[in-house]
Write an enzyme that holds these catalytic residues in place. Structure first.
Site, mmCIF file in Angstrom:
data_model
loop_
_atom_site.group_PDB
_atom_site.id
_atom_site.type_symbol
_atom_site.label_atom_id
_atom_site.label_comp_id
_atom_site.label_asym_id
_atom_site.label_seq_id
_atom_site.Cartn_x
_atom_site.Cartn_y
_atom_site.Cartn_z
ATOM 1 N N GLY A 8 0.827 -1.200 0.000
ATOM 2 C CA GLY A 8 0.000 0.000 0.000
ATOM 3 C C GLY A 8 0.862 1.250 0.000
ATOM 4 O O GLY A 8 0.519 2.264 0.614
ATOM 5 N N ILE A 35 -0.546 -2.059 -6.146
ATOM 6 C CA ILE A 35 -1.489 -2.851 -6.926
ATOM 7 C C ILE A 35 -1.665 -2.183 -8.288
ATOM 8 O O ILE A 35 -1.383 -0.994 -8.443
ATOM 9 C CB ILE A 35 -2.860 -2.991 -6.230
ATOM 10 N N TYR A 143 -15.546 -1.279 8.946
ATOM 11 C CA TYR A 143 -14.164 -0.816 9.130
ATOM 12 C C TYR A 143 -13.683 -1.173 10.537
ATOM 13 O O TYR A 143 -12.609 -1.755 10.716
ATOM 14 C CB TYR A 143 -14.102 0.692 8.908
ATOM 15 N N LYS A 147 -10.918 -3.981 11.841
ATOM 16 C CA LYS A 147 -9.747 -3.578 12.624
ATOM 17 C C LYS A 147 -9.619 -4.391 13.912
ATOM 18 O O LYS A 147 -8.515 -4.774 14.311
ATOM 19 C CB LYS A 147 -9.792 -2.075 12.925
#
Length: 318
Positions: A8, A35, A143, A147
């Site tokens: 990332g 990516i 989200y 996490k």
């Protein structure tokens, strides 16, 4: 850490973290993982090696790790909170299935792994003020759910397989380098852009809604210093609270007006963002991070505001 893979590397945190790691460890020792469609550009591309590293493809990750003799992985692949809520299945695929691939490669190739958690891992039943390191975590967003799972899965791989996993719970991150991209706390970046451009700011978060925030240089320092920390001191591993400043929209507005007296702000609350923001803690207790690996932020609201306005004025040519 000798050879590092940043997965990332072109994202909000990754683009700055990759450059900082290259400064510290040498350009050739930090691989920018990307990516397709999000390849490194400019300095990020030219300053060191890069490789396609899609977390949903475990074999690809393994090949990159072997090719570059990677011993430490910073896994930053994830959808931000607002985007994740619109694409929950994709959020899980990247955040959890992808993490599983990373941890399996790390187990087989003996790598350390940093995968950031978030203040979003807490929910409305969590104590909101001075939120403890160890407390109830029942988030209401995909989200947040991902996490919490990140923290638990990382702990599991450390306990069961001895993988050196570590993470921090990032608050909202503020940066002048990378534009915001779908996070609940993005308003705290957007507001500086409006101030520098001389525009009235339309705030999507309600007056009085407190959230923990952090300036990006402190976030990079937190990630790197935790990975460099003596493991014998670490009682916790995955999901260290880290804190720097806590403010509501009117507070950051007044901090900017100190330098931009003509600046104006109005409220137009986004129900989704406000619902997410109000479910998060107001302020985290980060005493465990301070005790176990000497965490200490360098920026407060005023010093960050001064630096943001100066750097953005240069960037935007205003």
């Amino acid at each position: 850490m000798k050879n590092i893979l940043v997965i990332g590397s072109t994202g909000q945190i990754g683009s700055e973290l990759t450059k900082e790691l290259r400064k510290r460890y040498g350009n050739d020792h930090v691989v920018a993982g990307f990516i397709k469609g999000a390849e490194p550009q400019g300095e990020l591309k030219e300053s060191g090696p890069s490789a396609e590293a899609d977390v949903t493809n475990g074999e690809m990750i393994a090949d990159v790790v072997k090719k570059y003799h990677i011993d430490s992985i910073y896994n930053l692949a994830a959808l931000l909170s607002v985007v994740a809520e619109r694409k929950p299945q994709l959020a899980w695929k990247i955040g959890i299935d992808g993490l599983w691939n990373i941890l399996e490669v790390a187990r087989e190739q003996h790598c350390a792994v940093f995968t950031p958690s978030s203040i979003g891992s807490f929910g409305p039943n969590t104590p909101k003020v001075m939120t403890p390191q160890d407390t109830i975590q029942r988030p209401k967003t995909i989200y947040g759910v991902s996490k919490v799972t990140t923290e638990l899965l990382s702990d599991y791989y450390h306990t069961k397989y001895g993988v050196d996993t570590r993470s921090v719970r990032f608050p909202g991150l503020i940066s002048y380098v990378t534009p915001p991209g779908g996070g609940t706390t993005d308003y705290a970046v957007d507001i500086y852009y409006s101030a520098v451009k001389g525009e009235k700011f339309v705030c999507p978060i309600a007056e009085g809604t407190l959230m923990d925030m952090m300036y990006m240089p402190d976030a990079l320092h937190a990630a790197i210093s935790l990975m460099e920390a003596d493991p014998s001191r670490l009682i916790h591993r995955n999901g260290f609270n880290v804190a720097s400043m806590s403010f509501a929209p009117e507070t950051i507005y007044q901090a900017i007006k100190k330098y931009k007296p003509e600046f104006e702000m109005v409220y137009e609350v986004d129900p989704l963002k406000e619902a997410i923001a109000s479910s998060w803690p107001d302020k985290l207790d980060d005493s465990c991070a301070r005790q176990e690996w000497d965490w200490a932020p360098k920026y407060d609201l005023d010093s960050m505001t001064k630096d943001m306005l100066e750097k953005l004025a240069i960037k935007l040519n205003h």
